[in-house]
Design a protein around this motif. Structure first.
Motif, PDB file in Angstrom:
ATOM      1  N   GLN A   1       0.654  -0.883   0.467  1.00 17.02           N
ATOM      2  CA  GLN A   1      -0.592   0.020  -0.102  1.00 17.02           C
ATOM      3  C   GLN A   1       0.112   1.265  -0.200  1.00 17.02           C
ATOM      4  OE1 GLN A   1      -2.850   0.167   3.664  1.00 17.02           O
ATOM      5  NE2 GLN A   1      -2.957   2.521   2.985  1.00 17.02           N
ATOM      6  N   TYR A   2       2.162   0.992   1.021  1.00 15.76           N
ATOM      7  CA  TYR A   2       2.811   2.654   0.643  1.00 15.76           C
ATOM      8  C   TYR A   2       3.504   2.454  -0.442  1.00 15.76           C
ATOM      9  CZ  TYR A   2       7.966   4.857   1.669  1.00 15.76           C
ATOM     10  OH  TYR A   2       8.004   5.662   1.868  1.00 15.76           O
ATOM     11  N   VAL A   3       3.728   1.730  -0.883  1.00 10.51           N
ATOM     12  CA  VAL A   3       4.856   1.397  -2.451  1.00 10.51           C
ATOM     13  C   VAL A   3       3.462   2.153  -3.602  1.00 10.51           C
ATOM     14  CG1 VAL A   3       5.789  -0.132  -4.464  1.00 10.51           C
ATOM     15  CG2 VAL A   3       6.192  -0.571  -2.505  1.00 10.51           C
ATOM     16  N   ALA A   4       2.623   1.453  -3.672  1.00 18.25           N
ATOM     17  CA  ALA A   4       0.944   2.262  -4.268  1.00 18.25           C
ATOM     18  C   ALA A   4       1.179   3.698  -4.460  1.00 18.25           C
ATOM     19  CB  ALA A   4      -0.051   1.445  -3.748  1.00 18.25           C
ATOM     20  N   GLU A   5       1.077   4.241  -3.150  1.00 19.40           N
ATOM     21  CA  GLU A   5       0.665   5.797  -2.794  1.00 19.40           C
ATOM     22  C   GLU A   5       1.694   6.952  -3.244  1.00 19.40           C
ATOM     23  OE1 GLU A   5      -2.496   4.081   0.800  1.00 19.40           O
ATOM     24  OE2 GLU A   5      -0.607   4.945   1.035  1.00 19.40           O
ATOM     25  N   HIS A   6       2.980   5.461  -2.978  1.00 13.96           N
ATOM     26  CA  HIS A   6       4.292   7.196  -3.318  1.00 13.96           C
ATOM     27  C   HIS A   6       4.761   6.252  -4.900  1.00 13.96           C
ATOM     28  CE1 HIS A   6       4.203   7.166   1.143  1.00 13.96           C
ATOM     29  NE2 HIS A   6       4.917   7.998   1.034  1.00 13.96           N
ATOM     30  N   ALA A   7       4.671   5.258  -5.618  1.00 16.19           N
ATOM     31  CA  ALA A   7       5.020   5.157  -6.303  1.00 16.19           C
ATOM     32  C   ALA A   7       4.672   6.616  -8.049  1.00 16.19           C
ATOM     33  CB  ALA A   7       4.671   3.617  -7.062  1.00 16.19           C
ATOM     34  N   ALA A   8       5.462   6.332  -8.860  1.00 16.76           N
ATOM     35  CA  ALA A   8       5.405   7.345  -9.955  1.00 16.76           C
ATOM     36  C   ALA A   8       3.958   6.515 -10.590  1.00 16.76           C
ATOM     37  CB  ALA A   8       6.678   7.185 -10.905  1.00 16.76           C
ATOM     38  N   PRO A   9       3.557   6.840 -11.834  1.00 15.79           N
ATOM     39  CA  PRO A   9       2.512   5.919 -12.123  1.00 15.79           C
ATOM     40  C   PRO A   9       3.144   5.414 -13.272  1.00 15.79           C
ATOM     41  CG  PRO A   9       1.775   8.064 -12.692  1.00 15.79           C
ATOM     42  CD  PRO A   9       3.393   8.072 -11.739  1.00 15.79           C
ATOM     43  N   GLY A  10       2.845   3.916 -13.057  1.00 16.60           N
ATOM     44  CA  GLY A  10       3.172   2.929 -14.111  1.00 16.60           C
ATOM     45  C   GLY A  10       4.403   1.910 -13.365  1.00 16.60           C
ATOM     46  N   LEU A  11       4.944   2.438 -12.726  1.00 15.22           N
ATOM     47  CA  LEU A  11       5.858   1.191 -11.846  1.00 15.22           C
ATOM     48  C   LEU A  11       4.793  -0.258 -11.567  1.00 15.22           C
ATOM     49  CD1 LEU A  11       8.721   2.753  -9.577  1.00 15.22           C
ATOM     50  CD2 LEU A  11       7.836   0.805  -8.939  1.00 15.22           C
ATOM     51  N   VAL A  12       4.124   0.137 -10.719  1.00 16.43           N
ATOM     52  CA  VAL A  12       3.407  -1.776 -10.338  1.00 16.43           C
ATOM     53  C   VAL A  12       3.170  -1.903 -11.234  1.00 16.43           C
ATOM     54  CG1 VAL A  12       1.959  -2.314  -8.916  1.00 16.43           C
ATOM     55  CG2 VAL A  12       2.513  -0.134  -8.231  1.00 16.43           C
ATOM     56  N   ASP A  13       2.903  -1.575 -12.297  1.00 14.11           N
ATOM     57  CA  ASP A  13       2.485  -2.665 -13.473  1.00 14.11           C
ATOM     58  C   ASP A  13       3.584  -3.007 -14.505  1.00 14.11           C
ATOM     59  OD1 ASP A  13       0.012  -2.120 -13.375  1.00 14.11           O
ATOM     60  OD2 ASP A  13      -0.356  -0.706 -14.970  1.00 14.11           O
ATOM     61  N   THR A  14       4.619  -2.009 -14.587  1.00 14.03           N
ATOM     62  CA  THR A  14       6.122  -2.149 -14.975  1.00 14.03           C
ATOM     63  C   THR A  14       6.439  -3.774 -14.624  1.00 14.03           C
ATOM     64  OG1 THR A  14       6.315  -0.126 -15.690  1.00 14.03           O
ATOM     65  CG2 THR A  14       8.221  -1.564 -15.966  1.00 14.03           C
ATOM     66  N   LEU A  15       6.658  -3.843 -12.974  1.00 17.52           N
ATOM     67  CA  LEU A  15       6.932  -5.118 -12.261  1.00 17.52           C
ATOM     68  C   LEU A  15       6.184  -6.204 -12.517  1.00 17.52           C
ATOM     69  CD1 LEU A  15       7.232  -3.304  -8.453  1.00 17.52           C
ATOM     70  CD2 LEU A  15       8.597  -3.414 -10.613  1.00 17.52           C
ATOM     71  N   ALA A  16       5.020  -5.919 -12.724  1.00 16.17           N
ATOM     72  CA  ALA A  16       4.179  -7.226 -13.221  1.00 16.17           C
ATOM     73  C   ALA A  16       4.295  -7.592 -14.864  1.00 16.17           C
ATOM     74  CB  ALA A  16       2.547  -6.678 -13.048  1.00 16.17           C
ATOM     75  N   SER A  17       4.904  -6.801 -15.515  1.00 16.51           N
ATOM     76  CA  SER A  17       5.486  -7.442 -16.911  1.00 16.51           C
ATOM     77  C   SER A  17       6.789  -8.356 -16.929  1.00 16.51           C
ATOM     78  CB  SER A  17       5.272  -5.917 -17.915  1.00 16.51           C
ATOM     79  OG  SER A  17       6.709  -5.160 -17.846  1.00 16.51           O
ATOM     80  N   TRP A  18       7.532  -7.993 -15.895  1.00 15.49           N
ATOM     81  CA  TRP A  18       8.972  -8.695 -15.834  1.00 15.49           C
ATOM     82  C   TRP A  18       8.316 -10.111 -16.041  1.00 15.49           C
ATOM     83  CZ3 TRP A  18      11.297  -5.626 -11.456  1.00 15.49           C
ATOM     84  CH2 TRP A  18      11.822  -4.499 -11.752  1.00 15.49           C
TER      85      TRP A  18
END
Length: 285
Positions: A93-110
């Protein structure tokens, strides 16, 4: 042909360690970077780490189990059945609230696994097993037969000569049952060893491979000192959940991920279950 590759993994949100590792790699004249998973959590840094990784521009990036935990939990899909699940959920949740747009989706794409041909050698690179980035099958003291699983090539691709994995936070050079080579760079942010005298080495661990026309000319396990007190101060300037545990880890080198009694105390004291549940509700609005 000669290429010098920095192989690194298990940053776990530790910006100060990653900065030290990166500077050392520049000093060593590295040509290329391979990242073997687990970029964020439980440390405080998110976008600063992402910016530094973008600067490194790794040619290999594979998805670790903590990368999956970030993705699943940041999308509101983590259950609250165990104290450790609350820990993962609230940190993500902390990551999601602080991450730049698209960061989490990029991790998912690896991908889980990548192969790379360098000179005469074909490298297989995965965070853990080629199709499973979690579990203890490849703990360093396990039988060689376990490690042979790393050498199964993707369909239609050539044999793997050298396997590289991460996950267990131990730097390692060993052989499979047919004498092919297995390497682990160790952990940048959370090195670990059950032997106390070795556990004292809490520097940032990574690996430099120098590959030439004949094979691996140099295999250098690097342990780079960094200011752990500075990392504690960085954490203190944030709203990082479990901040006290992270700062304690900077002193001991120990992770508290599966200490259910300790995590339960934090979860109850700071109402982390309720916070994550509210986060999930807001995602669904």
């Amino acid at each position: 042909m000669k290429k010098k590759i920095a192989v690194f993994s298990d940053v776990h949100g530790n910006l100060t360690a990653l900065q030290a590792m990166y500077q050392d790699s520049l000093d060593q004249g590295v040509d290329e970077y391979w990242f073997v998973g687990d970029l964020l959590m439980p440390g405080p840094s998110v976008n600063e780490i992402w910016a530094l990784v973008q600067k490194m521009a790794p040619t290999v990036m594979v998805r670790g189990n903590w990368d999956d935990l970030v993705v699943v939990s940041a999308r509101g899909q983590m259950d609250m059945e165990k104290p450790s699940h609350v820990y993962f959920g609230r940190l993500a949740q902390y990551v999601a609230e602080h991450a730049a747009p698209g960061l989490v989706d990029t991790l998912a794409s690896w991908p889980l696994r990548v192969t790379r041909q360098v000179g005469s050698l074909n490298f297989g690179i995965s965070h853990n097993l080629p199709d499973l980035n979690m579990g203890q099958a490849l703990f360093p003291t396990n039988d060689s037969a376990n490690f042979d699983q790393l050498f199964t090539p993707p369909a239609g691709q050539p044999d793997i000569d050298v396997a590289i994995y991460a996950h267990v936070h131990h730097d390692l050079f060993r052989y499979g049952t047919d004498e092919r080579i297995i390497l682990n760079p160790g952990a940048v942010g959370e090195p670990f060893n059950h032997w106390p005298a070795l556990q004292n080495d809490l520097r940032a661990h990574y690996l430099i491979l120098e590959v030439d026309d004949l094979g691996m000319a140099v295999t250098s396990f690097r342990h780079v000192a960094y200011d752990r007190e500075r990392e504690k101060v960085l954490a203190d300037k944030t709203d990082l959940p479990y901040r006290g545990l992270y700062q304690k880890m900077m002193d001991t080198g120990l992770a508290y991920t599966h200490d259910d009694d300790l995590l339960r105390k934090y979860n109850d004291r700071y109402h982390y279950i309720a916070e994550y549940e509210r986060f999930k509700e807001n995602l669904n609005k």
